[in-house]
Design a protein around this motif. Sequence first.
Motif, short mmCIF file in Angstrom:
data_model
loop_
_atom_site.label_atom_id
_atom_site.label_comp_id
_atom_site.label_asym_id
_atom_site.label_seq_id
_atom_site.Cartn_x
_atom_site.Cartn_y
_atom_site.Cartn_z
N ALA A 107 -92.22 59.96 40.90
CA ALA A 107 -93.03 59.28 40.33
C ALA A 107 -94.63 59.73 40.83
O ALA A 107 -95.51 59.82 40.03
CB ALA A 107 -93.16 57.92 39.98
N GLY B 50 -93.43 59.47 36.01
CA GLY B 50 -92.18 59.32 35.24
C GLY B 50 -91.04 60.31 35.91
O GLY B 50 -91.42 61.42 36.33
N LYS C 37 -85.64 63.74 31.60
CA LYS C 37 -84.31 63.54 31.60
C LYS C 37 -83.42 64.70 32.24
O LYS C 37 -82.31 64.29 32.86
CB LYS C 37 -83.88 63.68 30.04
N GLU D 153 -83.31 63.37 35.83
CA GLU D 153 -82.50 62.11 36.02
C GLU D 153 -81.33 62.60 36.11
O GLU D 153 -80.31 62.16 36.68
CB GLU D 153 -82.94 61.19 34.93
N ARG E 295 -83.08 51.39 31.85
CA ARG E 295 -84.10 52.22 32.57
C ARG E 295 -85.33 52.18 31.31
O ARG E 295 -84.86 52.30 30.00
CB ARG E 295 -83.84 53.81 32.78
N THR E 296 -86.61 51.96 31.47
CA THR E 296 -87.58 52.16 30.22
C THR E 296 -88.45 52.97 30.85
O THR E 296 -89.18 53.00 32.06
CB THR E 296 -88.22 50.71 30.22
N ALA E 297 -88.85 53.97 30.03
CA ALA E 297 -89.85 55.03 30.31
C ALA E 297 -91.27 54.78 29.46
O ALA E 297 -91.03 54.40 28.27
CB ALA E 297 -89.57 56.53 30.06
N THR F 230 -92.13 54.75 35.05
CA THR F 230 -90.78 54.51 34.76
C THR F 230 -90.52 52.98 35.40
O THR F 230 -90.92 52.62 36.44
CB THR F 230 -89.68 55.45 35.76
N SER F 231 -89.36 52.28 34.56
CA SER F 231 -89.12 50.92 35.18
C SER F 231 -87.78 50.95 34.91
O SER F 231 -86.80 51.35 33.92
CB SER F 231 -89.73 49.90 34.28
N TYR F 232 -87.02 50.21 36.02
CA TYR F 232 -85.63 49.86 36.28
C TYR F 232 -85.44 48.49 36.30
O TYR F 232 -86.10 47.95 37.26
CB TYR F 232 -84.96 50.91 37.49
#
Length: 529
Positions: free
Chosen positions: A436, A467, A470, A473, A495-497, A501-503
């Motif tokens: 990040a 972020g 893909k 990731e 996971r929210t982008a 980025t949020s997990y």
Amino acid sequence: MRSVPFTTLRVGAGLFALCGMVIWAAWSWREALSGFEEQGVGNARLISLYTERLVQTQIILQQATLRDLKVAPQGHISSKDFRNFLTAIGSAQEASAGLAVYSTGGQLLAASETFPEGFRFPHESFRAARAAGTRIYIGRHQTADPLNDLLFVAIPLDEAGAGGIFVSMLTLNSMRRFLIQVAPAPGEAASLLRSDGLLILRRDVMKPVVLDPNSPARLAIAEADHGAFRSVAVTDGIDRLYTYTRVGQLPLYANYGVPVASVRADWLVRVIPVWLFLGSLAVFTFVLTGRMRRALQKDIEALATRQELEATQKIAEQRAQLMQELSHRVKNNLALVLALIDRQVRRLGQVHAQDLKGRIQAIAEVHSMLFAAGGRFELDFGGLIDRLGKSPALIPPERRITVDSRIEPGICLGPDSAVPLALVAAELLTNAVKYAFPHGRPGCIRVALERVGTDEARLTIADDGVGMSKEAETRSSGLQIVAALVQQAEATLERTAGTGTSYEVTFPIRGHVPLPISAGQDRRTVGAG
């Protein structure tokens, strides 16, 4: 005769022993330092509590003096009755060496019978401390003999500070006796350091010393109210490891130090037996392979003398057979070493220095909290996540990355759930630092832990960085490990982008459930782990 497998086995045994010695030495030294810090923090807190209690007693005396002046007639402060009052309340305290009241201009208004006559109140220093926001000023009254020096506590007589200054004298012997109890061993140190660098009191008899602004102690207290540092003492020249903590809200710091030589001696007591064992194992392997080689040589020579016509074939067959057996032995020995390495790789995912460091830190924090929990086998998971977020092993200080933690208290887990979830947190924090915030970019990682039901909680780790793509990731072995660990903990991962980025990891809240494990099942568990 010379043989590559024998030479390989000999060299390998030596290298294995050497690597084991180095690893054990490094690990045990870290454990020795960690043990000292735990002991040192406790001792520094004892000194802090004792000093704070002593100062609180002087505040009580100041309040009693103020009450007496409020109900007394005008001019009472210069009367004999008031001096007798100061003498009476001062004599009730064992460490008291006299009480006095000064005007706001620094003139002596009244004093008890035991108050030292030669004392000159440092009015300018007191005013400077008051201007800096310090209500209670603590100093040392020096005499010709440091053994007879006194400690004084100066407090404004009222909240506005216009009614005068209350000064309480304390003998150093009672405080020094307590410091000796905290640090009884030769070479240990216990002291009180004022925030301006004045070493006001030590366990040993000495005059007060002002430390250099660039000394390790001054630099340490400037950064934090508690911590540890290493320094060579200016008073006795001993190299020590120190822990310190601030005394309440006072401009004082309690210090406890132990000589580095003592820590090193304890460390050697732990490390030398293991070194001897590994060295003996290497010597045994070296001697055994030498004897095996000599035995093999004698067998070959005996076969050559018994049958010359079939010597070549028989020697070749026997050598092949013996070499096969020897190779099998070498393979078994090397397999033991490889099994240890393979188990580490399978547990950690990859042997990347920073990732490995973070995972070891996560496991270390779990076991540290289990030890602190005694026999309860339940962890404050919020405290564990908070400690991981502050760990320099996961968030290097030089990266300029801040961690905003919002932890709901009271979420407790058993070790069976805490270990995989702690590793999940370590992996996600490591990934956030790695992906990040590329190229030293600063940023913030938000860590939140909250209940989402009676039996469930949610751990959120989000960053405001660039972020992760893909493709990255998909390639990330760390996220593959996270997925496996989430499945092991019977949790879910979302996971929210967006901006960063949020997990979100939602998991059941479970305590420790002891399960009986058979011998065969235990072997399978170890192999899988």
